[in-house]
Every structure is written in structure tokens, then in C-alpha cells.
Design a protein around this motif. Sequence first.
Motif, short mmCIF file in Angstrom:
data_model
loop_
_atom_site.label_atom_id
_atom_site.label_comp_id
_atom_site.label_asym_id
_atom_site.label_seq_id
_atom_site.Cartn_x
_atom_site.Cartn_y
_atom_site.Cartn_z
N PRO A 1 -27.45 23.43 24.83
CA PRO A 1 -26.67 24.51 25.44
C PRO A 1 -26.62 24.39 26.96
CG PRO A 1 -28.12 25.39 23.75
CD PRO A 1 -28.51 23.96 23.95
N GLN A 2 -25.41 24.48 27.50
CA GLN A 2 -25.22 24.36 28.94
C GLN A 2 -24.59 25.59 29.58
OE1 GLN A 2 -26.19 21.74 30.92
NE2 GLN A 2 -27.22 20.92 29.10
N LYS A 3 -23.93 26.41 28.78
CA LYS A 3 -23.30 27.60 29.33
C LYS A 3 -23.13 28.65 28.25
CE LYS A 3 -18.63 25.71 28.79
NZ LYS A 3 -17.35 25.41 29.48
N ASP B 1 -22.15 23.73 24.57
CA ASP B 1 -22.68 22.56 25.27
C ASP B 1 -21.75 22.20 26.42
OD1 ASP B 1 -20.53 21.21 24.17
OD2 ASP B 1 -21.73 19.87 22.92
N ALA B 2 -22.01 21.06 27.06
CA ALA B 2 -21.24 20.67 28.25
C ALA B 2 -19.76 20.45 27.93
CB ALA B 2 -21.84 19.41 28.86
N LYS B 3 -19.44 20.12 26.67
CA LYS B 3 -18.06 19.88 26.28
C LYS B 3 -17.38 21.13 25.72
CE LYS B 3 -18.87 14.98 25.22
NZ LYS B 3 -18.80 13.93 24.16
N GLY B 4 -18.08 22.24 25.73
CA GLY B 4 -17.50 23.48 25.22
C GLY B 4 -17.61 23.65 23.72
N VAL B 5 -18.46 22.84 23.06
CA VAL B 5 -18.68 22.96 21.62
C VAL B 5 -19.76 23.99 21.34
CG1 VAL B 5 -19.32 21.73 19.50
CG2 VAL B 5 -18.02 20.55 21.29
N LYS B 6 -19.52 24.85 20.38
CA LYS B 6 -20.50 25.88 20.03
C LYS B 6 -21.77 25.25 19.48
CE LYS B 6 -17.31 29.72 19.25
NZ LYS B 6 -16.81 30.74 18.30
N CYS B 7 -22.91 25.70 20.02
CA CYS B 7 -24.22 25.19 19.60
C CYS B 7 -24.74 26.07 18.48
CB CYS B 7 -25.18 25.18 20.79
SG CYS B 7 -24.57 24.26 22.21
N LEU B 8 -24.48 25.69 17.25
CA LEU B 8 -24.69 26.58 16.11
C LEU B 8 -26.14 26.67 15.65
CD1 LEU B 8 -21.50 25.75 14.03
CD2 LEU B 8 -21.86 27.63 15.64
N ASP B 9 -27.01 25.88 16.26
CA ASP B 9 -28.44 26.02 15.94
C ASP B 9 -29.23 26.57 17.12
OD1 ASP B 9 -28.34 23.85 17.61
OD2 ASP B 9 -29.60 22.56 16.38
N ASN C 1 -27.78 31.41 15.28
CA ASN C 1 -26.70 30.43 15.19
C ASN C 1 -25.86 30.37 16.46
OD1 ASN C 1 -26.60 31.57 11.89
ND2 ASN C 1 -27.26 29.51 12.43
N GLY C 2 -26.56 30.38 17.60
CA GLY C 2 -25.89 30.19 18.87
C GLY C 2 -25.11 31.38 19.37
N GLU D 1 -32.49 29.04 32.40
CA GLU D 1 -31.92 27.73 32.71
C GLU D 1 -30.40 27.68 32.52
OE1 GLU D 1 -33.95 24.69 30.55
OE2 GLU D 1 -35.94 25.25 31.31
N LEU D 2 -29.77 28.84 32.24
CA LEU D 2 -28.32 28.87 32.12
C LEU D 2 -27.75 29.90 33.12
CD1 LEU D 2 -27.83 28.85 28.24
CD2 LEU D 2 -27.69 26.90 29.81
N LYS D 3 -26.53 29.68 33.51
CA LYS D 3 -25.86 30.59 34.42
C LYS D 3 -25.57 31.91 33.70
CE LYS D 3 -21.88 30.87 37.54
NZ LYS D 3 -20.66 30.17 38.02
N THR D 4 -25.91 33.02 34.34
CA THR D 4 -25.71 34.33 33.73
C THR D 4 -24.22 34.56 33.46
OG1 THR D 4 -27.64 35.21 34.87
CG2 THR D 4 -26.05 36.82 34.05
#
Length: 822
Positions: free
Chosen positions: A728-730, A751-759, A791-792, A813-816
Motif C-alpha cells: 500500500p502506497q496511498k 499500491d503505487a499503480k493505483g491497484v486496490k490492495c485487497l489483503d 480487505n484493504g 507511513e502513508l499520506k493522510t
Amino acid sequence: MVIFKYYLLYTFFLIGTFCTSQGQQASRIDKKWEFLKSDLGGIWEAVRPVGKGDPESVPLWETVDLPHCFNATDAVDPDVNYYQGPGWYRKNLSIENPYNKGRTLLHFEGAGQKTAVYVYTTKVGEHVGGYDEWTIDITDAVKAFKETSICKEQFKGEVPISIRADNSRDLEMIPSDLADFNLYGGIYRHLNLQYIPALSIDKVFAHTEVDEKGKEGKIAIKTRLLNHTSEKIGKLSVKLLDPKGREVANLEETPSISASEINIEALLVKKPQLWSPDKPDLYTLVLTLNNADEPYVSTTKIGFRHFEFKEKGPFLLNGKRLLLRGTHRHEDHAGVGAAMSDAMILKEMDMMKQMGVNFIRLGHYQQSRVVLNACDSLGILVWEEIPWCRGGIGGDVYKEQARRMLTNMIEQHYNHPAIIIWGLGNENDWPGDFSVFDKEKIRDFMMELNDLSHQLDSSRKTAIRRCDFCKDIVDVYSPSIWAGWYRGLYTDYKQSSEDEMKKVNHFLHVEWGGDSHARRHAENPDKILAEVTGGKGTDERSGDASLFGGAARVSKDGDWSESYICNLIDWHLKEQETMPWLTGSAYWPFKDFSTPVRPDNPVPYVNQKGVVERNLNKKEAYYVFQSYWTNTPMVHIYGHSWPIRWGEKEEEKMIKVYSNAEEVTLIVNGENYGTKKRNSQDFPAAGLRWMVKLKEGTNQIKAMTKIGGKVLTDEINQVYQTAKWGKPQKMIFEKIHQQDDVATIQVSFLDAKGVKCLDAQNWVNFSAAGDGILIADQGTSDGSRKVQAYNGRAIIKVKLTGNKCVVSAKSDELKTAFVMLE
């Protein structure tokens, strides 16, 4: 129909539960109390005269209604320890007793944990214990105060009542503060003002007997009087009404002048209608005591049933085997803590019945009369226990409280046909409150309580859970078996149970299951089992509940998904159908509840083992139980709260359906995947599962069955994602729903590519500024300011109070992320 059912139940409890006597005047005094969440310097600070608007009028009191719990929200506040200390209530009452030489009482249905009562500045009584009912006679203090000029001038003829409730920590009290539940403070059940005549009925003990074939019923009646007169007691008449209100027996008794008790040895009933979970028939016992003022009438609901625990065998009710299908209950609810309304309680109990429950263990203390009456009328058998829970054993004050609470519990709930077991303790092998842990002293006191219980009530069994060195003392014993959660695999369940059954005469398995974070699901929930050692014990030991350290175990290393818990429950229930010697079991618990010892759970300070959330929202596990335990037709596709599944392209995914139908048909995206027959021994989902290749994007899933000529269906939509994700990046934050002034907002991890991090299971902290208030500190997956993602994603609700509100979601570690609500 359901709403009408609730209305009938609610009406029954408002009338039948409280108004059990005529010849007394009683009213609930729940409205408009003033409350202060702190201590006072003394009672004078509660009653001293203060001018309206006086700037020196401190501290500031707030207006509340009863029931009221002063830990309604802080019990699940992620940032603080819940408040343990005193709180004050005050109210001026108009008190006019209509009876000559009558008595005026305050009747508390429950207040925690120590309570002191004052009339003006006079302390009239106190009570220790947060769960039993009790009364305070305020007659003399009221009379003395009303004769003062202060009453007439300052209080305009009313009487100031002040009540100090205190839940401070105290090693010489039960339950222990080491217990896995909050020791709530407040007047969290109803408070009643009662006027009774000088001669009245205090308690009625109706001991019912019936042979297992139900040919003849007997009632032995003991009546305890409150006698404040020297006048002659009139006749006591007794009538018994059957479930349809028809009189089936009667008699009269003439007591002596100085009687404090009246005993009636036998009231006979030919072929009584038997009480059972399927047909909970209740008789009405009406006692009329004639006295100088007016007849005093006491009405009690009773039932006839015969039960037996066969040695190393099953449980019998009315001569037939009944598998006890149980759960547990804490007096705890989102937003109110212990101060549940009657409507909340009745809804909860009805949901249990609809899930198929026929047995409940009330953990770990005497509960509200509303609960017990619901069990009587719904047909739910009961194990009720005193709160001797963890910590060891204290001194004389400690023991006397335990004796008193056991006596009060039995005397106050003696007539309920639902009750079959009096519980004497829970996890009494758990030390910590005292420097010395003496097993022999615990055994000695357990034997004393066991004897006391049988003296007070010889018709019911005694029981404890998890204290092996006392298991030979009580009638029924439950060891610790947490197969697949704290230790071992869920496939170890049957063998562990059989091994433990052989060690005692009467075995009953209460407390099993595991935690599930609502809305969290997994594609491969059982993968953790490869890391867990099986076949070497399934008990819970010290440290197993911790999320840190120790051997691999599901409770620490598992995903806490609803998917895993559904499999665990599914396995237990299928096995129970092939254990003919089993008396039954009780899943722990029905509803998530707050606890001070679990701050690191995905919903902080919440035990998340319930099959419903703390606000009664159903988890998927609810339907697993329904599919095994109910006859009312039902069909449910697993995954109503699982919006996005994931996997490879063309990968087959399992779709499970929970149903009690003989066969179910599955249709996905309009394609019929066939009909499957239900077989309880075909794990998982009793054979009602299909392997399906889901398409990328949205999938329409439909299950259907035909029962009694009627078609029953369930439908869900699920998105299938094949795109892989990284760390996860954002976060993105968006409003997903709004009803009136309540907006639902969701944060998602990408993630960095905008894909949902489902875990993703990141922690999220929500906050709001401007014209809105978070609906938080509810102890639910969508009602917590701090929560672990499922699930993200994570959800929170906001009550809008004006034009604009800014809500933030913060994760380490992520931008609010922010969202503006207008």
C-alpha cells in the motif's frame, strides 16, 4: 409479522415482567435524572441550594435517562482506559404512600458495582454487586425529611434522592478486574419506586415437578412475607391458570398471625402442558393475600418440564434427547454499554431464537429479568452463573459477597422454567489478584457454594467452566476446548471432546469458536493450519489470547477473517451431528462485546468472537448456524459483505451457500451451474458449494431453492479482480452512501499503480472537523475511530450537523487522506 412479534413481546415484558403484583403501587422512575461522572466531596454537594445561573454552581451535572451506563462509549475508546470510579445521580421525587403503615421502597434491577442511596443527607442503605436486584426501604428517612422546613421551603414538598454508583477496582470484590469483560458503572437497569402495604408478599418460590412422561405435575409453593403489622393475616388463596388462561387448580391457606413464610406442599395438575424449546408453554400462578388495606396479588409465570443429564451421555428433556444448541450473552451493546433498553434485549434474544438457539449460558453474571423472561417465552434453556471469575479467591468479605450473589440469583430467578443450571464460577484456575494462589482453598469454597446451591434449589444442576481441579465437585463440567483457535486444529474437536467427556460424569461444552473481524474475508482462510500443531491439545492456556509470542496458533497467526470462522463453525456443527453422547455446546459468544484486556484487537477493546457485531449486525457465521439449527427455510450465499474477490484469470473460485434446504441451485451471470443436494457431512457448506470461473469485473450470483412449493432465493454482486498489487502506497477517501444527515465514507488502500490492495490490514485512525461528528466508539467494524482494515478498506459514519465537515483518515507511513462532506 416480525415487528408485530416484537410488539407483543415488548408489551408482555412491560406488563408481565414488572407488574407482577397488585396491592402495591409501582412506577419506573427512569426519566430526567441529573448525573455527574466523578465523585463529590460529600452528600451535601448533591443537595445544597444553588441559585439558578449561579457561576459557582460547580461541578456541572448533565441530564440523563435510566438505564444509564457511564462507560457507554469509553469502554471501546482506543485512546484511554475506561473510567473506573464513582458517579452520582440525583432527582427530586414526589412521594405519597397511599397505604396506612405502608412502606416505600426503591427497587434497583441492577446497578454497578457498589451503590449507596441517600434521602437528602441521610444514607439509607448500600449494596455491593453489579448484577442482582435489590431494594432499599426509604420509608423512615422520607417521613423524617418531609417533617422538616427544608422539604417545604427548598424542595417544595419533594424528596431529594441521591445515588452514588462506583465501579472502582477492588480486589475484594467479584468479578475480578482481570476478567475478559468490562465491569461497568452506573444505574444500567431500571429503577422503580414502590409503595407496598404493611403486609405483602415478598417472594414466591414455586417448585414444579413432573415425571418424564408428563402424566402428573406437582407444585410446592413457599411464600415469603413482608410483615410490618401485628394484625391478623387473612387467607392466602392460590390459583393456577393454564397457558390459555383457564383455571386448572386452586386452594386456600390460613397462615398464623406472626407468619413470615407460608408453605404449601402440593398443588396437583393432571397431564400438564410441558414447557420445551419448541412449545414453551407457561402457566400463571396467582396468589392473593387478604389483609386490612386491600388484597395483595402476586402473579408468577411457571412451567412444567423434566430434564436429565445422562451419565456420560446425552441431555434429555421431557424424556427425549435434546441436543443443546447454545450460545452466550454479555449485557453489552454499541453506544450504551450495559444500559440496554428492553427493545434492544428483546431483539437480541429473538435473533438468537431465529438462529436456532435452544440454550444459553449467561456469562458471567446474573442478568436482567427481561432476559430471563425472554428465555421462558421463547423456549431457551439457561445456565446462569455468579461472577466468581478469574483472579483466585479473596478473604471473608469476598466470600460473603459470592454467597450473597448466589443466594440472590437463585431466589430472584427460581421460578423460571428456562433455567436448568446454576453456575458457580468461571476460569477459577486463573490466578493474579492475590499473592498466594491456593487450589485447596478454592476447592473448599467451591464445595461450599455447591452445597449452598443445592440447599437453595435441589431441582437444578450446578456447573463450572475451566477449573480442572474442581471438576469433581459440581454436577456438570465444561473443560476448555478451543479447537482451531487457541490451540490445535478444528478437526481435533471431536476427539478432544470425547476425551474430556470420559473424565467427568456430565460433560457440557461451553465456549468454543474464534474471533472474526467483520467485513474481512479470505480466498484461502485455512492456510494457517499448516503451521499449527494438531492432536496435542485444544485447551486455552496462559498467554494464548495474546497477539504476541508463543507457539503458532490461529488466534495469533491467523487472518481473523469471517471465512475462517465460518469453516471452523461449519466443522464443529457437522461433527456434533455424529456425537450421540453429546449433551450439547454453547458457542462463545452471540455478540461481540467490550473488554479491557484486548486493546490490540482489530477493533480495539472488543472481543470479536460474536456471530453478530456489537450493534447486532449479522456476520456470515450467523447463517452457518441457521443452516444447521433451524427448520424455517433459509438460503444464504457466503460473502454479502465481500465486495471484491481476487485471483488469477480463469481460476476457479469456490462459491458456498448455507441453507437448510434439501437441494440448492446456483446461477452465476445467468448461467446455471447445477443443483446440489445438502449433506451435513460433506464439508464445507454441507456440500452446497460450486467451483466457478468468475469473470473480470462484476459478477451476479444467485442461489435458489424450492421448499413447500415456494421458491426461495438469495443474490449478491461481487467484483472479481485479477490485477496484482504491491505494498500500500496511498489511500483514497470517498462517500459511498448517505441517508438523511448520516454519511457513510470509505477509505481504500492502493499500491503505487493505483491497484486496490485487497489483503491490506493497515491501521486507520479517523477524525472529523467542522460541522460533523464521527459515529465512533461503538466497538464495531464501521463504528470505531481506530480500526484495522478489512480487505484493504475501512468504513466510518459521520453525523452531519451543518454546512461542511472534513474527515481525515490517517495510517502510518502513508499520506493522510481527506474527504469534504457538504
